[in-house]
Design an enzyme around this catalytic site. Sequence first.
Site, short mmCIF file in Angstrom:
data_model
loop_
_atom_site.label_atom_id
_atom_site.label_comp_id
_atom_site.label_asym_id
_atom_site.label_seq_id
_atom_site.Cartn_x
_atom_site.Cartn_y
_atom_site.Cartn_z
N GLU A 192 0.84 -1.19 0.00
CA GLU A 192 0.00 0.00 0.00
C GLU A 192 0.88 1.25 0.00
O GLU A 192 1.97 1.24 0.56
CB GLU A 192 -0.94 -0.02 1.20
CG GLU A 192 -2.02 -1.06 1.01
CD GLU A 192 -2.90 -1.25 2.23
OE1 GLU A 192 -3.15 -0.28 2.95
OE2 GLU A 192 -3.32 -2.40 2.45
N PHE A 232 9.19 -13.21 5.80
CA PHE A 232 10.59 -12.79 5.68
C PHE A 232 10.72 -11.27 5.79
O PHE A 232 11.64 -10.76 6.42
CB PHE A 232 11.19 -13.27 4.34
CG PHE A 232 11.86 -14.61 4.44
CD1 PHE A 232 11.12 -15.75 4.76
CD2 PHE A 232 13.22 -14.76 4.23
CE1 PHE A 232 11.73 -17.00 4.86
CE2 PHE A 232 13.84 -15.99 4.33
CZ PHE A 232 13.10 -17.12 4.63
N CYS A 266 -1.45 -7.31 6.46
CA CYS A 266 -0.86 -8.59 6.05
C CYS A 266 0.16 -9.21 6.98
O CYS A 266 0.07 -10.39 7.29
CB CYS A 266 -0.21 -8.42 4.68
SG CYS A 266 -1.44 -8.28 3.37
C1 UDX Z 1 -7.94 -8.46 1.49
C2 UDX Z 1 -7.07 -9.09 2.56
O1 UDX Z 1 -6.89 -8.16 3.59
C3 UDX Z 1 -5.75 -9.50 2.01
O2 UDX Z 1 -5.05 -10.27 2.95
C4 UDX Z 1 -5.94 -10.34 0.83
O3 UDX Z 1 -4.70 -10.65 0.26
C5 UDX Z 1 -6.86 -9.69 -0.18
O4 UDX Z 1 -8.06 -9.32 0.42
P1 UDX Z 1 -8.09 -5.92 0.92
O5 UDX Z 1 -8.42 -5.72 -0.51
O6 UDX Z 1 -7.15 -4.96 1.56
O7 UDX Z 1 -7.34 -7.28 1.06
O8 UDX Z 1 -9.41 -6.13 1.78
P2 UDX Z 1 -10.64 -5.16 1.89
O9 UDX Z 1 -10.21 -3.77 1.59
O10 UDX Z 1 -11.31 -5.50 3.17
O11 UDX Z 1 -11.56 -5.62 0.65
C6 UDX Z 1 -12.30 -6.77 0.58
C7 UDX Z 1 -13.65 -6.45 -0.09
O12 UDX Z 1 -14.36 -7.66 -0.32
C8 UDX Z 1 -14.58 -5.56 0.75
O13 UDX Z 1 -14.90 -4.40 0.01
C9 UDX Z 1 -15.82 -6.42 1.00
O14 UDX Z 1 -17.01 -5.70 0.99
C10 UDX Z 1 -15.75 -7.40 -0.16
N1 UDX Z 1 -16.44 -8.67 0.08
C11 UDX Z 1 -16.16 -9.41 1.16
C12 UDX Z 1 -17.42 -9.09 -0.83
O15 UDX Z 1 -17.71 -8.41 -1.81
N2 UDX Z 1 -18.04 -10.28 -0.62
C13 UDX Z 1 -17.76 -11.06 0.45
O16 UDX Z 1 -18.37 -12.14 0.61
C14 UDX Z 1 -16.80 -10.61 1.38
C1 UDX Z 2 3.17 -5.84 2.65
C2 UDX Z 2 4.16 -6.42 1.63
O1 UDX Z 2 5.26 -5.52 1.48
C3 UDX Z 2 3.46 -6.66 0.31
O2 UDX Z 2 4.36 -7.28 -0.61
C4 UDX Z 2 2.26 -7.55 0.53
O3 UDX Z 2 1.54 -7.74 -0.67
C5 UDX Z 2 1.33 -6.95 1.58
O4 UDX Z 2 2.06 -6.70 2.78
P1 UDX Z 2 2.11 -3.44 3.10
O5 UDX Z 2 1.61 -4.03 4.37
O6 UDX Z 2 1.15 -2.70 2.23
O7 UDX Z 2 2.75 -4.57 2.17
O8 UDX Z 2 3.30 -2.41 3.44
P2 UDX Z 2 4.87 -2.53 3.74
O9 UDX Z 2 5.53 -1.47 2.96
O10 UDX Z 2 5.37 -3.90 3.57
O11 UDX Z 2 4.96 -2.10 5.27
C6 UDX Z 2 4.43 -2.87 6.32
C7 UDX Z 2 4.78 -2.25 7.65
O12 UDX Z 2 6.16 -2.36 7.93
C8 UDX Z 2 4.46 -0.76 7.75
O13 UDX Z 2 3.90 -0.47 9.01
C9 UDX Z 2 5.82 -0.12 7.59
O14 UDX Z 2 5.88 1.15 8.18
C10 UDX Z 2 6.69 -1.11 8.31
N1 UDX Z 2 8.11 -1.06 7.91
C11 UDX Z 2 8.47 -1.34 6.61
C12 UDX Z 2 9.09 -0.78 8.86
O15 UDX Z 2 8.79 -0.53 10.03
N2 UDX Z 2 10.40 -0.78 8.48
C13 UDX Z 2 10.79 -1.06 7.21
O16 UDX Z 2 12.01 -1.06 6.93
C14 UDX Z 2 9.79 -1.34 6.24
#
Ligand code: UDX
Ligand code: UDX
Length: 454
Positions: free
Chosen positions: A160, A221, A271
């Site tokens: 993100e 990792f 995640c």
């Molecule tokens: C989610 C998970 O957090 C992530 O771990 C995974 O890899 C992908 O799905 P994210 O897109 O960030 O990621 O979730 P979220 O923003 O909550 O979106 C899920 C959407 O699915 C929601 O808008 C929800 O309304 C929708 N949904 C959920 C449906 O349309 N039907 C369902 O039965 C359940």
């Molecule tokens: C992560 C993975 O990077 C991505 O590949 C996967 O699809 C979803 O989960 P995201 O959670 O969106 O992505 O953000 P990321 O940039 O990985 O950061 C995760 C958290 O770690 C944040 O709170 C960030 O501030 C923290 N972080 C990251 C640290 O504290 N130190 C670092 O060096 C890097």
Amino acid sequence: MNICCIGAGYVGGPTMAMIALKCPDIQVNVVDMNAARIAAWTSGNLPIYEPGLDDVVKQALGRNLHFSTDVAGQIKKADIIFVSVNTPTKTYGVGAGRAADLRFIESVARTIADQAESGKIIVEKSTIPVKTADAISAILAANTKGLKFQVLSNPEFLAEGTAVKDLMNPDRVLIGGERTPEGDQAVATLAGVYARWVPRDRIITTNLWSSELSKLVANAFLAQRISSINSISALCDATGADVDEVANAIGKDSRIGPKFLKASVGFGGSCFQKDILNLTYLCESFGLPEVAAFWNSVVTMNDWQKSRFAGRIVKELFNTVADKKIAVLGFAFKKDTNDTRESAAISVCRDLLAEHAKVCVYDPKVRAEEIKTDTLGKGAENPLLTIAKDAYEACAGAHAIAIVTEWDEFKTLDYAKIFAGMPKPALIFDGRNILDLAALRKIGFRASGVGKHD
Ligand code: UDX
Ligand code: UDX
């Protein structure tokens, strides 16, 4: 070709927008049961904040990118269905607090089995425990119409805040499928979609289980590196070493590499914690308690780091923060997103409120209501928690400032002006190590970072 994506969240929305942008001849329909979310995607005021996403959506919207709540209708039309619904941690029953709650995945599989009138490729985009494809396949195979489905795993690696960049130019695309002629055919079809803009050598194909597991392992990792450097930040605090200097020195070793070595108040996001808990649960289910304990320590270290940060603020304020105003700058789990899931800010605010501090939060993108709900629970009120409209308002009259999210705007605030409006001695605690502590000390602040000696 017609693609449908179920789930218009942080993963489904941006991923489909990019596919639509890059493949103008493919119709892409994103559906979600949440009507408000769907309305937002077409309103020009997107439901998620992601740099560059507005532009991508604008180019494809109405051309070949469509959003709707017509789940059944779009399932019927689709050749490929992506499943991007959320898979939260289970809060009840066996595996509560660790296993993934798969009820949305299952209900989507049942809906597809009910509604489909022809065989399709089903793509797991959501992060799910290894072997979930088996369950989806079993539900789909139980359809009474004799339809054949192929289930693929195609985990999303976008982060993100950089989703558009990551989708545009991914390090790799991973596609797992059954090692049968039909499975290979389905993998080739999906690979053909990505190959419109991703070089072939970055499209990796594996068996289903390798693909499902790789997503959990990649996140484990990455999180492990943060917990490793955060554990060292505590040692730096104790010894006078500087954690950024240590990270720089070790990161220059090409075997270690420089990325993901930024010490912080703790990692957040939807995640890392969820996937590691999932991994540990999986290990235990397969009779591997030592492996589970190894990975679980990454989460334990992160929890400790978050509470250590709040604890240090209290200690530096002479062990009493009751009725003292503390400014919390940043609430999102990282910069450039409005997402607060598992943000370190939540536990920092809760710990400070538990000490009866007056916590005043400012975040450039997170709504006030979201901050309140995340910290206190839905509908709960606590007069000690207030939300400011900018950083200056948050800091006015505060005894301490805590930087919790690394938003760029916090680097360029007028700290001399802020210092003038604070009771002395004024404390600033940089949980992201983005500020020039020496310059702040010159102004008069007592300034600390994570793993940075005062
Ligand atoms: C989610 C998970 O957090 C992530 O771990 C995974 O890899 C992908 O799905 P994210 O897109 O960030 O990621 O979730 P979220 O923003 O909550 O979106 C899920 C959407 O699915 C929601 O808008 C929800 O309304 C929708 N949904 C959920 C449906 O349309 N039907 C369902 O039965 C359940
Ligand atoms: C992560 C993975 O990077 C991505 O590949 C996967 O699809 C979803 O989960 P995201 O959670 O969106 O992505 O953000 P990321 O940039 O990985 O950061 C995760 C958290 O770690 C944040 O709170 C960030 O501030 C923290 N972080 C990251 C640290 O504290 N130190 C670092 O060096 C890097």
